[in-house]
Enzyme design. Structure first.
Site, short mmCIF file in Angstrom:
data_model
loop_
_atom_site.label_atom_id
_atom_site.label_comp_id
_atom_site.label_asym_id
_atom_site.label_seq_id
_atom_site.Cartn_x
_atom_site.Cartn_y
_atom_site.Cartn_z
N CYS A 106 0.78 -1.31 0.05
CA CYS A 106 0.13 0.07 0.08
C CYS A 106 0.93 1.23 0.17
CB CYS A 106 -1.02 -0.01 1.20
SG CYS A 106 -0.13 0.06 2.77
N CYS A 109 3.39 1.80 2.77
CA CYS A 109 4.68 1.14 2.71
C CYS A 109 5.78 2.06 1.81
CB CYS A 109 4.58 -0.14 2.12
SG CYS A 109 3.43 -1.35 2.86
N ASP A 512 4.91 13.22 -35.72
CA ASP A 512 6.29 12.85 -36.12
C ASP A 512 6.18 12.90 -37.62
OD1 ASP A 512 8.98 11.87 -35.96
OD2 ASP A 512 8.35 9.84 -36.51
N ASP A 696 5.96 6.64 -34.54
CA ASP A 696 6.11 5.52 -35.03
C ASP A 696 7.37 4.81 -34.57
OD1 ASP A 696 8.07 6.96 -36.73
OD2 ASP A 696 7.99 5.20 -38.23
N ASP A 700 10.14 7.65 -30.14
CA ASP A 700 8.81 8.45 -30.15
C ASP A 700 8.28 7.78 -28.80
OD1 ASP A 700 8.78 10.03 -32.26
OD2 ASP A 700 8.31 8.35 -33.53
#
Length: 821
Positions: A106, A109, A512, A696, A700
C-alpha cells in the site's frame, strides 16, 4: 493489533510465550514478537515516523533477523561489475538505480521507505511506486555505499532487488499464472452454477420440481459459488478491505458489498428458504476477473516491450587485445576504455568513439530517421546502432545503464509514471459516489432495524442491488466496447479504453514526420539535367545501374528505373559519400554534391544526388521522403474537427519545412531529440492543452508515454506500439480523423447512458429504501437498466458506415484490418 489479541503490533505474527518485548509508539506501549520487529519499530518511532502505523492497510512484513549475519550478501552489490550493469552515473558523484521491492502492499509502505531513506546521509532522491513495487534511488556514491542503502531497506522488511531488463519477467509470469487460475475457477464455477440456476428457474416456473432435487441443486450451487467468491473474488475483497482501512473507498467496496451481500443472503436463504443469487455472484466475479486479467496482460506487454529496447544490444562483442587480435567476450565484461571491432552487419555494443575505419550506421533506434548516418575516425558511434557498410574499431566510452539507448528507456519509464489529471479526477469522483452509496445503505439499514428488524436484510440488500453501480459501470465500458469495435473495423485499434475519452476532448495534435506523415522511403522528386548530352530517362537508367549494387536506402529510389540491359562493373561504395563504377566504357560516380565538387543548390529540404560521367556532372536528382497517400487531405479533415496541428521531427529543418508547407501545417519543429519532444509536450500540457501524439519509432516511445493520448503507426516499432493508447493498423492518417469523430459520438452515448443510470437510481432508490422493492425486483430493475445502456451503446456499431473519413472524400466502410498478435 493489540497485546490482548496476542499479535505483534508491527508484523501481526503471534506473540511468543513468556516475556513480551514492548516498544513505546505514540505514547502507548505496543507488543513485539521478536528482536527484529522491536528494532524496526524503534527505528520508525525514533525517526518521527509513527504515522506509518496509522495509515498502513496491512501489517508490515517481518524483518529478516539474519540480515546482520549476512553482510556479504549486500556487500556484493558494491562490486564494479554489478554497478556497471545496474547503476547509471547521473553525474561525477551521483548514481541512480531502479529497485524492485518485495512486500509492498500500500501507499503507507512506500511512504515509510521514502521517509527513512531520504534522511540518510548521501541520499538525494527516493521514490517508490506502490502499484508496481519499483523504486528509483539516487545517491552520492562517494558518501554512501549502495550496499548500505539496500541493507537499510531490507531491515525495514522490504527486500530490494536491483532491476535489470530481464528481472521483471519471472514476477510477471507468477502474477499471470495466479490471475489465470482465478479466471479459470470463476469461469468454470459460473458455467456450472448457471446450469443449476436454469433448472431451478424452470422448476419454479412450471412448479413441477421435486423438493429434494431443488434442495440438492441449491446446495451444489452453494458449494460451487463458495470457492469462486473466496478464491477468484479475493482481489476484490482484499481491495475493498484495503480501501476501507485507508479510508479511501474505491469501486471495489460496492462491488464487494454487492457480491458479498448477495452471497450471505443466499446462504441465509438456503437454510431458511427464499431466493438465492449464487448465479449472479459467480457471473459478476467472472466478468470482473476477466476485465482485470486483460488489464494486467496489457500492462505486462508494455513493460516487457520497454525491456526489449534495453535488450537491443548484442550479447557479445569482439574486444581487441593488446596484441591486436580479437576475442569474443560477453557484453557485461566490457569496460570503458576497451577497444572493440564492429564488422559490417553487426550492432554497436556501447557508446564510443571510432578510432579506425569509416562506415554508415542505421541510428533509427534513437533518431527515428531511416537515412543512415556516416561516421569516420574520431566521430561518435551509438550503442544499439547497426553498422551497415564496413568494419570499424571503436573505443568504448559508456556501457550498460549509461548509454543513450538506456537513457531513452528511463525517459519512457518516467513519462509513464506520471498520472494524467483525468485519472486523478476519476478517482475522486468514484470515491464520492461509493461513499454516498455506503451512507445511503447504512442509513436505510439503521432505520428499518428500528422499525421492522425482520425486513432489514432484504431491504438493505435491495438498496445495495438497486444502487449497485452496474448500470453506471456499464454505461461507459459498453459504449467504449462498441465504439472501439467500430474503430477497429476502420483501422484504428484502441489499446486503452480510457484514451477514447481523451481523444474526444483533444485540441492539439503533434505528428512525427518520418514514418508518420511519410512512408520512410525515398523517391525521386525531380531530375535536373546539367548538360544537353543526356536526357532525364537516360540519366535515371544509368544511375539505377550503379545503385543495383548498393543496399543503401538511396538506392531504393532508383529501383523502378533499373534496366536489365545496363550492367555496371568495378562498383565501389564510399561510406557517407556515394558510389562509383564503370558502364559501357564510361566512368560513373553518383553521390553527394560536395564529393563531386558541385554546389547543392537545394532550398526545398530534398536530398540532392549528382551523377557524374567521365568527370563531368550531367544530372542532379532531388530525392524526397514519399508522403503517405491522402496525408494532406487527412490533416485537412483533422483541422476541420478543431485540432491544432504541429510537426515535431528529428530531421533537418529544410526537409521538415518542405513537408509542412506541402501539408499545410504552419507550426513545425526540426532537429528534435526525444527529450525535446517530451519537453514540448509538457509545455503544451502546462498550458491546459489536451495533446494527441502520433509517432512510429522507438525514439517516439517516451513522448507517446507522456501524451494525453498516443497513437502509433501499425508499421512502426514494437516498443512504440506497446506504449501507445491507439494503433493505426493500416498506417493511414485518414483513420485517425474517423477515430476523432467516433470518439466524440461515443462520448455522447456515454453521457446519455449516465443520465439514464442516474435517473433510474433517483427513482428506484426511494422505492427500495421504502420497502416497496423486493430484492428480486431490484435485480430485475438493475438488469433492465443495464440492458438499456447496452442497447444504446450498440447503436455505435451501426452508426454512419458511409461517413466521409477524409475531408471532401466520401469513403465506404473500411474492411476489417488484419492485426498480427
Amino acid at each position: 493489533m493489540s497485546d490482548a489479541a496476542g499479535q505483534c503490533y508491527h508484523c501481526g505474527e503471534a506473540l511468543p510465550k513468556g516475556p513480551v518485548r514492548r516498544v513505546m509508539i505514540a505514547g502507548v506501549e505496543q507488543p513485539m514478537c521478536c528482536a527484529g520487529c522491536e528494532a524496526v519499530a524503534r527505528l520508525i518511532d525514533e525517526g518521527g515516523l509513527g504515522e506509518f502505523y496509522r495509515f498502513r492497510s496491512e501489517y508490515a512484513p517481518t524483518p529478516d533477523a539474519q540480515l546482520a549475519a549476512h553482510d556479504d550478501e549486500w556487500n556484493a552489490y558494491d562490486r564494479d561489475s554489478v554497478l556497471e550493469s545496474y547503476v547509471r552515473q547521473v553525474s561525477d558523484s551521483t548514481s541512480e538505480a531502479v529497485l524492485l521491492l518485495e512486500n509492498i502492499t500500500c501507499a503507507a509502505c512506500s511512504w515509510l521507505i521514502e521517509r527513512v531513506l531520504i534522511d540518510d546521509e548521501g541520499v538525494d532522491h527516493i521514490q517508490v511506486n506502490p502499484a508496481t513495487g519499483r523504486a528509483i534511488l539516487r545517491w552520492r556514491a562517494d558518501e554512501t555505499a549502495l550496499s548500505t542503502l539496500l541493507r537499510r531497506i531490507a531491515q525495514l522488511g522490504y527486500r530490494p532487488h536491483l532491476l535489470g531488463a530481464d528481472q521483471a519477467v519471472p514476477m510477471f509470469t507468477r502474477e499471470r499464472r495466479a490471475a489465470l487460475k482465478r479466471l479459470i475457477v470463476a469461469g468454470l464455477g459460473m458455467m456450472q452454477v448457471m446450469m443449476y440456476a436454469v433448472a431451478l428457474y424452470a422448476g419454479a416456473i412450471y412448479d413441477d420440481m421435486d423438493a429434494d432435487i431443488a434442495l440438492f441443486l441449491r446446495g451444489v450451487s452453494l458449494l460451487v459459488a463458495t470457492p469462486v467468491l473466496l478464491y477468484s473474488g479475493t482481489p476484490f475483497l482484499r481491495g475493498a478491505w484495503r480501501d476501507l482501512r485507508a479510508r479511501r473507498p474505491g469501486m471495489d467496496v460496492p462491488v464487494s458489498l454487492a457480491i458479498g451481500g448477495a452471497y450471505v443472503a443466499s446462504v441465509y436463504h438456503f437454510f431458511t428458504g427464499g431466493e438465492i443469487y449464487f448465479d449472479s455472484v459467480t457471473m459478476f466475479v467472472f466478468f470482473l476477473t476477466t476485465a482485470r486479467f486483460l488489464e494486467m496482460s496489457s500492462r505486462h506487454r508494455a513493460a516487457l516491450a520497454t525491456g526489449d529496447s534495453a535488450r537491443a544490444l548484442p550479447a557479445t562483442a569482439r574486444r581487441i587485445t593488446t596484441h591486436g587480435e580479437t576475442e569474443t567476450v560477453a557484453l557485461a565484461e566490457l569496460r570503458a576504455g576497451d577497444h572493440v571491432r564492429v564488422p559490417a552487419g553487426t550492432i554497436v555494443p556501447g557508446d564510443g568513439r571510432i578510432i579506425a575505419g569509416e562506415s554508415t550506421f542505421d541510428e533509427s533506434l534513437l533518431s527515428g530517421e531511416f537515412m543512415p548516418a556516416a561516421h569516420g575516425t574520431a566521430e561518435n558511434a551509438i550503442a544499439g546502432s547497426l553498422n551497415l557498410t564496413s568494419s570499424v574499431d571503436i573505443e568504448i566510452e559508456r556501457i550498460g545503464q549509461n548509454t543513450l539507448v538506456a537513457g531513452i528507456v528511463r525517459l519512457l519509464e518516467r513519462a509513464q509514471s506520471e498520472r494524467p489529471r483525468l485519472a486523478l479526477l476519476a478517482d475522486r469522483i468514484a470515491g464520492i459516489f461509493v461513499s454516498a452509496v455506503l451512507v445511503l445503505a447504512t442509513v436505510t439499514g439503521f432505520y428499518w432495524w428500528q422499525v421492522a428488524p425482520e425486513q432489514t436484510l432484504p431491504i438493505v440488500l435491495a438498496v445495495l442491488v438497486v444502487t449497485c453501480p452496474c448500470a453506471l459501470s456499464l454505461a461507459t465500458p459498453t459504449a467504449f466496447v462498441a465504439g472501439t469495435a467500430s474503430l477497429a473495423r476502420r483501422g484504428l485499434l484502441v489499446a486503452r479504453a480510457g484514451s477514447l475519452q481523451t481523444l474526444a476532448n483533444a485540441d492539439h495534435l503533434i505528428l512525427d514526420k518520418t514514418g508518420t506523415l511519410t512512408q520512410a522511403r525515398l523517391g525521386i522528386e525531380r531530375v535536373e539535367c546539367l548538360t544537353p548530352d543526356y536526357d532525364r530517362d537516360t540519366c535515371r537508367r544509368m544511375a539505377a545501374a550503379l545503385q543495383t549494387h548498393s543496399a543503401h536506402p538511396i538506392a531504393q529510389a532508383f529501383r523502378d528505373d533499373a534496366d536489365d540491359t545496363l550492367t555496371a562493373t568495378d562498383v565501389h561504395e564510399h561510406a557517407g559519400q556515394g558510389i562509383e563504377g564503370s558502364l559501357e566504357g564510361h566512368h560513373l560516380r553518383l553521390g553527394q554534391p560536395a564529393w563531386l565538387g558541385v554546389s547543392e543548390n537545394t532550398t526545398d529540404g530534398g536530398t540532392p544526388v549528382v551523377l557524374e560521367i567521365d568527370a563531368r556532372p550531367v544530372a542532379r536528382f532531388v530525392l524526397q521522403d514519399t508522403p503517405r497517400p491522402q496525408a494532406e487531405a487527412s490533416l485537412a479533415a483533422l483541422r476541420e474537427l478543431g485540432l491544432t496541428l504541429e510537426i515535431a521531427s528529428g530531421d533537418s529543418p529544410g526537409a521538415v519545412e518542405a513537408l509542412a508547407r506541402r501539408m499545410g501545417v504552419d507550426d513545425w519543429r526540426a532537429r528534435m531529440t526525444p527529450e525535446d519532444k517530451l519537453a514540448r509536450l509538457r509545455a503544451l500540457q502546462s498550458e491546459g492543452k489536451r495533446v494527441v501524439m502520433v509517432g512510429d519509432g522507438i525514439n517516439d516511445a517516451p513522448v507517446l508515454g507522456g501524451a494525453d493520448v498516443s497513437v502509433a503507426m501499425g508499421s512502426g516499432s514494437v516498443l512504440a506500439q506497446a506504449q501507445a493508447d491507439m494503433l493505426l493498423t493500416r498506417a493511414q492518417l485518414a483513420d485517425l480523423a474517423s477515430g476523432v469523430r467516433m470518439a466524440r459520438r461515443t462520448m455522447r452515448v456515454i453521457h446519455q447512458n449516465l443520465a439514464w443510470a442516474a435517473c433510474y437510481n433517483l427513482v428506484a432508490l426511494p422505492l427500495a429504501a421504502g420497502g416497496l422493492v423486493q430484492p428480486w425486483m431490484a435485480a430485475l430493475g438493475m438488469s433492465a437498466s443495464s440492458l438499456l445502456v447496452v442497447a444504446n451503446a450498440a447503436r455505435l456499431a451501426r452508426a454512419d458506415h458511409y461517413e466521409p473519413i477524409v475531408a471532401g472524400t466520401p469513403l465506404g466502410p473500411s474492411p476489417t484490418p488484419v492485426v498480427s498478435t
